[in-house]
Design an enzyme around this catalytic site. Structure first.
Site, short mmCIF file in Angstrom:
data_model
loop_
_atom_site.label_atom_id
_atom_site.label_comp_id
_atom_site.label_asym_id
_atom_site.label_seq_id
_atom_site.Cartn_x
_atom_site.Cartn_y
_atom_site.Cartn_z
N ASN A 62 19.14 7.23 14.60
CA ASN A 62 18.16 8.22 14.12
C ASN A 62 17.84 9.33 15.12
OD1 ASN A 62 16.24 5.80 12.14
ND2 ASN A 62 17.82 7.24 11.48
N ASP A 121 13.26 2.82 3.65
CA ASP A 121 14.16 3.93 3.36
C ASP A 121 13.64 4.79 2.22
OD1 ASP A 121 16.42 5.48 3.58
OD2 ASP A 121 17.71 4.13 2.42
C1 FPP Z 1 14.31 6.24 6.56
O1 FPP Z 1 14.12 7.14 5.48
C2 FPP Z 1 13.10 6.23 7.38
C3 FPP Z 1 13.07 6.51 8.70
C4 FPP Z 1 14.25 6.83 9.49
C5 FPP Z 1 11.78 6.50 9.44
C6 FPP Z 1 10.84 5.39 9.03
C7 FPP Z 1 9.59 5.54 9.75
C8 FPP Z 1 8.37 5.31 9.25
C9 FPP Z 1 8.14 4.84 7.87
C10 FPP Z 1 7.17 5.47 10.11
C11 FPP Z 1 6.94 4.16 10.77
C12 FPP Z 1 5.65 4.14 11.42
C13 FPP Z 1 5.15 3.03 11.99
C14 FPP Z 1 3.78 3.12 12.49
C15 FPP Z 1 5.89 1.76 12.10
P1 FPP Z 1 14.99 8.45 5.41
O2 FPP Z 1 14.30 9.51 6.20
O3 FPP Z 1 16.38 8.16 5.87
O4 FPP Z 1 14.95 8.79 3.90
P2 FPP Z 1 16.09 9.49 3.05
O5 FPP Z 1 17.23 8.52 2.99
O6 FPP Z 1 15.42 9.68 1.73
O7 FPP Z 1 16.42 10.78 3.73
#
Ligand code: FPP
Length: 240
Positions: A65, A17
Site C-alpha cells: 500500500n 476492502d
Molecule cells: C482497502 O480498500 C483499504 C485500505 C488499503 C485501507 C484500510 C484502512 C482503513 C479502513 C483505516 C483503518 C484505520 C484504523 C484505525 C485501523 P481500497 O482503498 O483498496 O478500496 P478499493 O479497492 O475500492 O480501491
C-alpha cells in the site's frame, strides 16, 4: 443474531476492502472512504466483542500500500495516529472494554511516533482478554514468513536449534501471531475473492467468505451473515 445452532468462530480475520470504490460512487475523494472505514472498524470490533468473538484480525495497510499517493498514505497514517491517541487517552474505557490490542506487520518504515504509540498501546492492553484485536499494518504474509525464517536461521547459527527443529509449529511460533489460534473465518467485503497476501500461513484451513458489501457499508448484520454461513459449513481439516 439468532444464537441457536450458531457455531461462533474463535478467530475472524477481515480484509477491509472497498473504501476507494465506496467514495468514488459518491463523487468523493478515496480518502473519505478510509475515514468512514476507520469508523466501521471501531463498530465491528465492538460488535465482535459483544457477541463473544475472542480474536479478530483486521487488514489495514499492506506492505504494497506504500505505492499509493502520498496524500492517501498520509491520510491512512493519520487515521492510525488518531486511533492510537484515542486508545491512549481513553485508557479507562479501553480497560473496561477488555481489548487486547496487537499490531502485526513490520514497524520498520513506519513513522516513528506511530511505531512508539503502537508499543505503548500494546503494552498497556497486554493483560486484557475479553477480545484480542490484531491490526495488520505494514503487513505482508510472505514478508512475515521470511521474517520468521530469519529468526529461526539466526538461532541455528547460534547453535540454539538444529534444522530438524524447524517444524510447522516452530514457524507458527515465530510469526507475528505467535501464540494465537489460526483464523477460522476470513471475510473479504467488496466482492473480491483473493487473500492478497493476508495471513497466508495462518489461513491454510480457514473458511473464506466473500461479501458484496463495500467495507464502509459493512454492518454488524453483515458480520452475522458471515458467521451464519460459517456455521453451516462442515469443516474437515483435510480428513473425511
Ligand atoms: C482497502 O480498500 C483499504 C485500505 C488499503 C485501507 C484500510 C484502512 C482503513 C479502513 C483505516 C483503518 C484505520 C484504523 C484505525 C485501523 P481500497 O482503498 O483498496 O478500496 P478499493 O479497492 O475500492 O480501491
Amino acid at each position: 443474531m439468532e444464537k441457536e445452532h450458531i457455531v461462533l468462530p474463535e478467530h475472524i480475520a477481515i480484509i477491509m476492502d472497498g473504501n476507494g470504490r465506496w467514495a468514488k460512487k459518491r463523487g468523493l475523494e478515496r480518502t473519505e472512504g478510509h475515514k468512514v472505514g476507520a469508523e466501521v472498524f471501531r463498530k465491528i470490533c465492538q460488535y465482535g466483542s459483544d457477541i463473544g468473538i475472542k480474536y479478530m484480525t483486521f487488514y489495514a495497510f499492506s506492505t504494497e500500500n506504500w505505492k499509493r499517493s502520498a496524500f492517501e498514505v498520509g491520510t491512512i497514517m493519520n487515521l492510525f495516529r488518531k486511533y492510537l491517541e484515542e486508545m491512549e487517552e481513553r485508557e479507562g474505557e479501553n480497560e473496561e472494554a477488555g481489548y487486547n490490542i496487537h499490531f502485526i506487520g513490520s514497524r520498520e518504515g513506519m513513522p516513528e511516533d506511530i511505531a512508539q504509540l503502537m508499543n505503548v498501546v500494546e503494552a498497556r492492553s497486554s493483560d486484557k482478554d475479553k477480545i484480542h484485536i490484531n491490526i495488520a499494518v505494514n503487513y505482508g504474509g510472505r514478508d512475515e514468513i521470511v521474517h520468521a525464517a530469519k529468526r529461526l536461521a539466526k538461532r541455528i547459527e547460534k547453535g540454539e536449534l538444529s534444522p530438524e527443529d524447524i517444524t510447522e509449529e516452530a514457524i507458527s511460533d515465530n510469526l507475528y501471531t505467535a501464540g494465537q489460534p489460526d483464523p477460522d473465518l476470513v471475510i473479504r467485503p467488496s466482492g473480491e475473492n483473493r487473500l492478497s497476501n493476508f495471513l497466508i500461513w495462518q489461513s491454510a484451513y480457514a473458511e473464506f467468505y466473500s461479501s458484496d458489501v463495500l467495507w464502509p457499508d459493512f454492518t454488524p448484520e453483515d458480520l452475522d451473515k458471515a458467521i451464519e454461513e460459517y456455521s453451516k459449513r462442515n469443516r474437515r481439516f483435510g480428513g473425511i
